[in-house]
Design a protein around this motif. Structure first.
Motif, PDB file in Angstrom:
ATOM      1  N   GLN A  47       0.805  -1.214   0.000  1.00 38.54           N
ATOM      2  CA  GLN A  47       0.000   0.000   0.000  1.00 38.54           C
ATOM      3  C   GLN A  47       0.841   1.268   0.000  1.00 38.54           C
ATOM      4  O   GLN A  47       0.312   2.350  -0.244  1.00 38.54           O
ATOM      5  CB  GLN A  47      -0.964  -0.019   1.193  1.00 38.54           C
ATOM      6  CG  GLN A  47      -2.057  -1.074   1.036  1.00 38.54           C
ATOM      7  CD  GLN A  47      -2.954  -1.193   2.265  1.00 38.54           C
ATOM      8  OE1 GLN A  47      -2.465  -1.249   3.386  1.00 38.54           O
ATOM      9  NE2 GLN A  47      -4.261  -1.252   2.050  1.00 38.54           N
ATOM     10  N   THR A  48       2.144   1.143   0.263  1.00 41.02           N
ATOM     11  CA  THR A  48       3.026   2.317   0.198  1.00 41.02           C
ATOM     12  C   THR A  48       3.535   2.573  -1.211  1.00 41.02           C
ATOM     13  O   THR A  48       4.129   3.625  -1.466  1.00 41.02           O
ATOM     14  CB  THR A  48       4.235   2.132   1.134  1.00 41.02           C
ATOM     15  OG1 THR A  48       5.047   1.040   0.663  1.00 41.02           O
ATOM     16  CG2 THR A  48       3.784   1.856   2.561  1.00 41.02           C
ATOM     17  N   LEU A  49       3.288   1.661  -2.138  1.00 38.99           N
ATOM     18  CA  LEU A  49       3.788   1.824  -3.500  1.00 38.99           C
ATOM     19  C   LEU A  49       2.968   2.867  -4.254  1.00 38.99           C
ATOM     20  O   LEU A  49       1.761   3.014  -4.042  1.00 38.99           O
ATOM     21  CB  LEU A  49       3.717   0.492  -4.258  1.00 38.99           C
ATOM     22  CG  LEU A  49       4.572  -0.659  -3.739  1.00 38.99           C
ATOM     23  CD1 LEU A  49       4.281  -1.930  -4.543  1.00 38.99           C
ATOM     24  CD2 LEU A  49       6.056  -0.306  -3.817  1.00 38.99           C
ATOM     25  N   ASP A  50       3.626   3.566  -5.151  1.00 36.14           N
ATOM     26  CA  ASP A  50       2.954   4.478  -6.068  1.00 36.14           C
ATOM     27  C   ASP A  50       2.624   3.706  -7.338  1.00 36.14           C
ATOM     28  O   ASP A  50       3.538   3.346  -8.091  1.00 36.14           O
ATOM     29  CB  ASP A  50       3.852   5.666  -6.398  1.00 36.14           C
ATOM     30  CG  ASP A  50       3.226   6.616  -7.406  1.00 36.14           C
ATOM     31  OD1 ASP A  50       2.032   6.441  -7.741  1.00 36.14           O
ATOM     32  OD2 ASP A  50       3.936   7.522  -7.867  1.00 36.14           O
ATOM     33  N   PRO A  51       1.349   3.412  -7.602  1.00 32.85           N
ATOM     34  CA  PRO A  51       1.015   2.614  -8.789  1.00 32.85           C
ATOM     35  C   PRO A  51       1.554   3.207 -10.092  1.00 32.85           C
ATOM     36  O   PRO A  51       1.917   2.471 -11.012  1.00 32.85           O
ATOM     37  CB  PRO A  51      -0.521   2.597  -8.776  1.00 32.85           C
ATOM     38  CG  PRO A  51      -0.887   2.793  -7.346  1.00 32.85           C
ATOM     39  CD  PRO A  51       0.155   3.734  -6.807  1.00 32.85           C
ATOM     40  N   ASP A  52       1.640   4.538 -10.158  1.00 33.46           N
ATOM     41  CA  ASP A  52       2.112   5.174 -11.388  1.00 33.46           C
ATOM     42  C   ASP A  52       3.582   4.886 -11.663  1.00 33.46           C
ATOM     43  O   ASP A  52       4.064   5.103 -12.786  1.00 33.46           O
ATOM     44  CB  ASP A  52       1.886   6.685 -11.324  1.00 33.46           C
ATOM     45  CG  ASP A  52       0.411   7.050 -11.344  1.00 33.46           C
ATOM     46  OD1 ASP A  52      -0.393   6.209 -11.783  1.00 33.46           O
ATOM     47  OD2 ASP A  52       0.067   8.168 -10.913  1.00 33.46           O
ATOM     48  N   SER A  53       4.297   4.400 -10.635  1.00 35.14           N
ATOM     49  CA  SER A  53       5.716   4.083 -10.824  1.00 35.14           C
ATOM     50  C   SER A  53       5.928   2.665 -11.345  1.00 35.14           C
ATOM     51  O   SER A  53       7.063   2.292 -11.682  1.00 35.14           O
ATOM     52  CB  SER A  53       6.462   4.244  -9.497  1.00 35.14           C
ATOM     53  OG  SER A  53       6.061   3.240  -8.560  1.00 35.14           O
ATOM     54  N   LEU A  54       4.863   1.888 -11.437  1.00 33.13           N
ATOM     55  CA  LEU A  54       4.976   0.493 -11.850  1.00 33.13           C
ATOM     56  C   LEU A  54       4.815   0.369 -13.350  1.00 33.13           C
ATOM     57  O   LEU A  54       4.097   1.157 -13.987  1.00 33.13           O
ATOM     58  CB  LEU A  54       3.904  -0.345 -11.134  1.00 33.13           C
ATOM     59  CG  LEU A  54       3.948  -0.322  -9.605  1.00 33.13           C
ATOM     60  CD1 LEU A  54       2.728  -1.029  -9.026  1.00 33.13           C
ATOM     61  CD2 LEU A  54       5.229  -0.950  -9.093  1.00 33.13           C
ATOM     62  N   PRO A  55       5.435  -0.647 -13.965  1.00 36.62           N
ATOM     63  CA  PRO A  55       5.353  -0.800 -15.421  1.00 36.62           C
ATOM     64  C   PRO A  55       3.919  -1.091 -15.871  1.00 36.62           C
ATOM     65  O   PRO A  55       3.264  -1.983 -15.318  1.00 36.62           O
ATOM     66  CB  PRO A  55       6.267  -2.006 -15.706  1.00 36.62           C
ATOM     67  CG  PRO A  55       7.131  -2.143 -14.504  1.00 36.62           C
ATOM     68  CD  PRO A  55       6.319  -1.656 -13.341  1.00 36.62           C
ATOM     69  N   PRO A  56       3.430  -0.360 -16.870  1.00 33.12           N
ATOM     70  CA  PRO A  56       2.093  -0.670 -17.392  1.00 33.12           C
ATOM     71  C   PRO A  56       2.113  -1.958 -18.211  1.00 33.12           C
ATOM     72  O   PRO A  56       3.133  -2.297 -18.818  1.00 33.12           O
ATOM     73  CB  PRO A  56       1.758   0.535 -18.262  1.00 33.12           C
ATOM     74  CG  PRO A  56       3.093   1.071 -18.685  1.00 33.12           C
ATOM     75  CD  PRO A  56       4.031   0.789 -17.544  1.00 33.12           C
TER      76      PRO A  56
END
Length: 282
Positions: A47-56
């Motif tokens: 839950q601390t991750l920024d989803p926008d930083s993950l590969p699409p």
């Protein structure tokens, strides 16, 4: 968060759905979405991750069951008073529990296979509860603290196998593909009250089931507390909490059971949508 597993059966990868509805790859952080991933500290880290930083994920992959390596697949029967009435059953005094074989688990949009000799296949849209921390002897007041999240479950049933083959309901509930789960697991922080969710199921575009979790006989908290008095609930266990009225078995004057080629579409408020087409086993 909306956690998802995607890819070919048995080869699913973990993912997350971002605020724009984009599927993003989580495999750089976890191997899979399982009980270990959903236990308290592990889920907090996600839950601390920024989803926008993950590969699409750019293609359109198959979506698998939203929980991998499910421990116990538990189901509560006759948990809506109007559903009990349409089947001619009495209101239960305690939650009715049966187990669905884990081999029934399938993806939310995978085909549902009608077994050989099956003539009374039915549908049941249900709220699925996914356990996040072990629960044993928990009170109703503490029960929801043990929930990692929620999902849609279609408790597909073969009514003749269920009631006429002697023995437990499990026979009619556990056929291969009779347990679509997903499309995603919505973490509990996004569902502040699991007893206020609209739910629907259509067959070939015709509305068959309309309900709301507010009309459950036993609430999610009551179910978790009750089961935890009997055995330990572990992270990654799934509980299907019952279905509202409108199943084929209760149709008047005659039931209209599922046939090859029929299309089921299920939705629960905030939890997404499933679609399955029926196919005959060969």
């Amino acid at each position: 968060m909306k956690l998802v597993r995607y890819g070919a059966p048995g080869q699913e990868k973990p993912g997350i759905i971002d605020a724009q509805g984009q599927l993003r790859d989580l495999s750089g952080h976890v191997d899979d979405i399982t009980g270990a991933t959903l236990s308290g500290p592990a889920l907090t880290r996600l839950q601390t991750l920024d989803p926008d930083s993950l590969p699409p994920v750019s293609d359109n992959p198959r979506i698998g069951p939203c929980v991998g390596n499910i421990g116990k697949f538990m189901c509560i029967g006759l948990n809506y008073s109007d559903h009990a009435a349409e089947t001619g059953a009495d209101i239960p005094q305690h939650p009715i529990l049966f187990l669905k074989a884990n081999s029934a688990i399938s993806g939310p949009d995978d085909a549902v296979i009608i077994p050989r000799n099956a003539t009374t296949v039915d549908y049941e849209v249900e709220l699925g509860v996914v356990i996040g921390t072990s629960a044993k002897y928990v009170s109703e007041a503490e029960a929801l603290k043990h929930v990692a999240g929620y999902c849609i479950v279609n408790d597909v049933s073969e009514r003749t196998f269920q009631s006429k083959l002697t023995g437990q309901w499990t026979k009619g509930k556990s056929c291969d593909t009779f347990g679509p789960v997903g499309p995603w697991l919505v973490t509990a922080d996004e569902i502040p009250d699991p007893q206020k969710l609209d739910m629907t199921l259509d067959v070939n575009g015709e509305r068959r089931q309309t309900g709301n979790t507010s009309t459950m006989i036993f609430t999610v908290a009551q179910i978790i507390s009750h089961l935890s008095q009997l055995f330990t609930l572990h992270p990654g266990d799934v509980i299907a909490t019952g279905t509202p009225p409108g199943v084929a078995l209760g149709m008047k004057p005659e039931p209209v059971f599922l046939q090859p080629g029929d299309r089921m579409t299920l939705a629960i408020e905030g939890l997404g949508r499933q679609t399955q087409v029926l196919e005959a086993d060969t």
